[in-house]
Design an enzyme around this catalytic site. Structure first.
Site, PDB file in Angstrom:
ATOM      1  N   ASP A   1     -47.653 -49.880  14.847  1.00  0.00           N
ATOM      2  CA  ASP A   1     -47.095 -48.909  15.779  1.00  0.00           C
ATOM      3  C   ASP A   1     -48.270 -48.060  16.262  1.00  0.00           C
ATOM      4  O   ASP A   1     -48.801 -47.229  15.533  1.00  0.00           O
ATOM      5  CB  ASP A   1     -46.032 -48.052  15.076  1.00  0.00           C
ATOM      6  CG  ASP A   1     -45.349 -47.074  16.038  1.00  0.00           C
ATOM      7  OD1 ASP A   1     -45.995 -46.682  17.032  1.00  0.00           O
ATOM      8  OD2 ASP A   1     -44.194 -46.703  15.785  1.00  0.00           O
TER       9      ASP A   1
ATOM     10  N   ARG B   1     -32.502 -59.583  35.052  1.00  0.00           N
ATOM     11  CA  ARG B   1     -32.747 -58.962  33.743  1.00  0.00           C
ATOM     12  C   ARG B   1     -34.161 -59.234  33.251  1.00  0.00           C
ATOM     13  O   ARG B   1     -34.726 -58.467  32.466  1.00  0.00           O
ATOM     14  CB  ARG B   1     -31.729 -59.480  32.719  1.00  0.00           C
ATOM     15  CG  ARG B   1     -31.532 -58.539  31.542  1.00  0.00           C
ATOM     16  CD  ARG B   1     -30.944 -59.232  30.325  1.00  0.00           C
ATOM     17  NE  ARG B   1     -29.549 -59.554  30.478  1.00  0.00           N
ATOM     18  CZ  ARG B   1     -29.082 -60.810  30.422  1.00  0.00           C
ATOM     19  NH1 ARG B   1     -29.899 -61.828  30.221  1.00  0.00           N
ATOM     20  NH2 ARG B   1     -27.804 -61.043  30.560  1.00  0.00           N
TER      21      ARG B   1
ATOM     22  N   TYR C   1     -42.841 -44.077  11.224  1.00  0.00           N
ATOM     23  CA  TYR C   1     -41.876 -43.289  11.997  1.00  0.00           C
ATOM     24  C   TYR C   1     -40.497 -43.414  11.332  1.00  0.00           C
ATOM     25  O   TYR C   1     -40.036 -44.519  11.049  1.00  0.00           O
ATOM     26  CB  TYR C   1     -41.878 -43.856  13.425  1.00  0.00           C
ATOM     27  CG  TYR C   1     -40.915 -43.267  14.387  1.00  0.00           C
ATOM     28  CD1 TYR C   1     -41.023 -41.932  14.775  1.00  0.00           C
ATOM     29  CD2 TYR C   1     -39.906 -44.037  14.962  1.00  0.00           C
ATOM     30  CE1 TYR C   1     -40.142 -41.394  15.700  1.00  0.00           C
ATOM     31  CE2 TYR C   1     -39.028 -43.509  15.890  1.00  0.00           C
ATOM     32  CZ  TYR C   1     -39.146 -42.185  16.250  1.00  0.00           C
ATOM     33  OH  TYR C   1     -38.279 -41.667  17.165  1.00  0.00           O
TER      34      TYR C   1
ATOM     35  N   LYS D   1     -43.977 -41.626  24.978  1.00  0.00           N
ATOM     36  CA  LYS D   1     -44.864 -40.514  24.630  1.00  0.00           C
ATOM     37  C   LYS D   1     -45.942 -40.336  25.701  1.00  0.00           C
ATOM     38  O   LYS D   1     -45.669 -39.784  26.741  1.00  0.00           O
ATOM     39  CB  LYS D   1     -45.458 -40.754  23.235  1.00  0.00           C
ATOM     40  CG  LYS D   1     -44.382 -41.026  22.167  1.00  0.00           C
ATOM     41  CD  LYS D   1     -43.565 -39.790  21.833  1.00  0.00           C
ATOM     42  CE  LYS D   1     -42.279 -40.066  21.062  1.00  0.00           C
ATOM     43  NZ  LYS D   1     -42.450 -40.714  19.781  1.00  0.00           N
TER      44      LYS D   1
END
Ligand SMILES: *Cc1c(COP(=O)(O)O)cnc(C)c1O
Length: 380
Positions: free
Chosen positions: A178, A52, A105, A203
């Site tokens: 961000d 993990r 956002y 993105k």
């Protein structure tokens, strides 16, 4: 004595200890890591003991992102939203206050209003045009983190991240940004003194609208460890295939961004002179000195405000621009913004209906022709 087939089926076909070297990392898949001896099972400092934590593809991506952002550590998350929320959870505690730009956002604001609220963290919103001095002077004693997004979602207001970071640091308040618009490439928040740089790799890094991922990067080793511990405690993991896809995107990021940026400017300048357009909200055309100081160039995402009129008909008339959320892929997209703008705490009148455009890698002249025909019947 030969072992039985059931055992041979399990034991046969182990990977070679050293694989031939390819240009990219191997897509290593594994939850279990085979360890050499009993002592190593609990030696978390000397060994990767569980898959993990990430194997070849994930660690190669983390190293590459750390290099680009000037970070000492980067944590990966299964989406951009998980990166924003994961970074906040890594540094906030009950009783803290987080100050968030009103142009954040939208789903980040939803997280603040639901999960953070339930865990006793309060959120206050500030106008991104507030001066850094007023912003930090207005911070309450409980303020722990200032979350910026520059340029802000949809309306693209810029913030002086360097000034906010310096003033906040002097008061012991952390800063995060961000940085999805800057893609960790056009803007380097850590170089500006911001503590945590977050991006939706979904993105521009992915670049093909087909993989979700996010990252949070920090320079201060204690913060980098807080981010990595936060990922460990919550249990975030990303697949090696997705990490590999991000690395592939990263190789062409500068080339694609240059094209997105140039085409976006060409389309935006054309729109500036169109009679139906009230304003073009493009950071590189804003004349704001913060842009020149902070960004090495633009990406392909900006908005336009139209004179009042039937905006849905414009969107419906577009043929090359797809209608859909997200951005940063190779294709051009358009969305109307007003339902999201109405959900903000500090509403601002932009003077008409807003459309956000993502300019893709098509020929910009064809995109201009598409916008021209869609705007033809619009009242000017
Ligand atoms: C898209 C986006 C996100 C979220 O990314 P996902 O991978 O879609 O969760 C976060 N911040 C900004 C600014 C975005 O545009």
């Amino acid at each position: 004595m030969a072992e039985h087939d059931a055992t041979r089926a399990i034991r046969a076909g182990k990977a070679a200890a050293s694989l031939p070297r390819t240009v990219g990392p191997p897509i290593q898949k594994g939850s279990t890591i085979l360890l050499p001896n009993a002592a190593s099972l609990y030696d978390d400092d000397g060994y990767v003991t569980y898959g993990r934590q990430g194997l070849a593809a994930q660690t190669t991506l983390m190293d590459a992102l750390a290099d680009l952002e000037g970070a000492t550590g980067v944590q990966l998350y299964p989406s951009g939203l998980a990166a924003v929320t994961g970074a906040m959870l890594a540094v906030l505690s009950a009783g803290d206050e987080v100050m968030v730009t009103d142009t954040i956002y939208r789903p980040t604001a939803r997280f603040c209003a639901t999960v953070l609220k339930r865990f006793g963290v309060t959120t206050t919103y500030f106008d991104p045009r507030t001066s850094p001095e007023d912003l930090v002077a207005g911070a309450s004693p409980a303020a722990k983190l200032i979350l910026m997004e520059s340029p802000g979602s949809l309306s693209f207001e810029l913030q002086d991240m360097a000034a906010v970071a310096a003033l906040a640091r002097a008061r012991g308040i952390l800063t995060a940004c961000d940085n999805t618009w800057g893609a960790g490439y056009l803007c380097k928040p850590l170089n500006l003194g911001v503590d945590i740089s977050i991006q939706a790799l979904t993105k521009y890094m992915g670049g093909h609208s087909d993989v979700f991922m996010g990252s949070a990067a920090a320079r201060h080793p204690a913060l980098a460890k807080a981010l990595s511990d936060g990922g460990l405690h919550i249990g975030w993991a990303v697949s090696p295939e997705d990490a590999y896809a991000m690395l592939r995107g990263l190789r062409t990021l500068p080339t694609r961004l240059a094209r997105h940026g140039d085409s976006g400017l060409k389309v935006a300048r054309w729109l500036q002179s169109h009679p139906a357009v009230e304003t073009v909200l493009h950071p590189a055309l804003s004349g704001d000195p913060i842009y020149e100081r902070t960004f090495s160039g633009p990406c392909g995402l900006f908005s336009i405000v139209l004179k009042p009129g039937p905006v849905d008909a414009v969107i419906d008339g577009l043929k090359l621009f797809g209608l859909g959320f997200s951005w940063g892929g190779f294709e051009s997209l358009a969305v109307t913004c007003d339902p999201q703008l109405r959900a903000r705490k500090l509403r601002r009148d932009y003077g008409g209906p807003m459309i956000r455009l993502h300019v893709g890698l098509e020929d910009p002249d064809d995109l201009i022709a598409d916008l021209a025909q869609a705007l033809e019947a619009y009242p000017a």
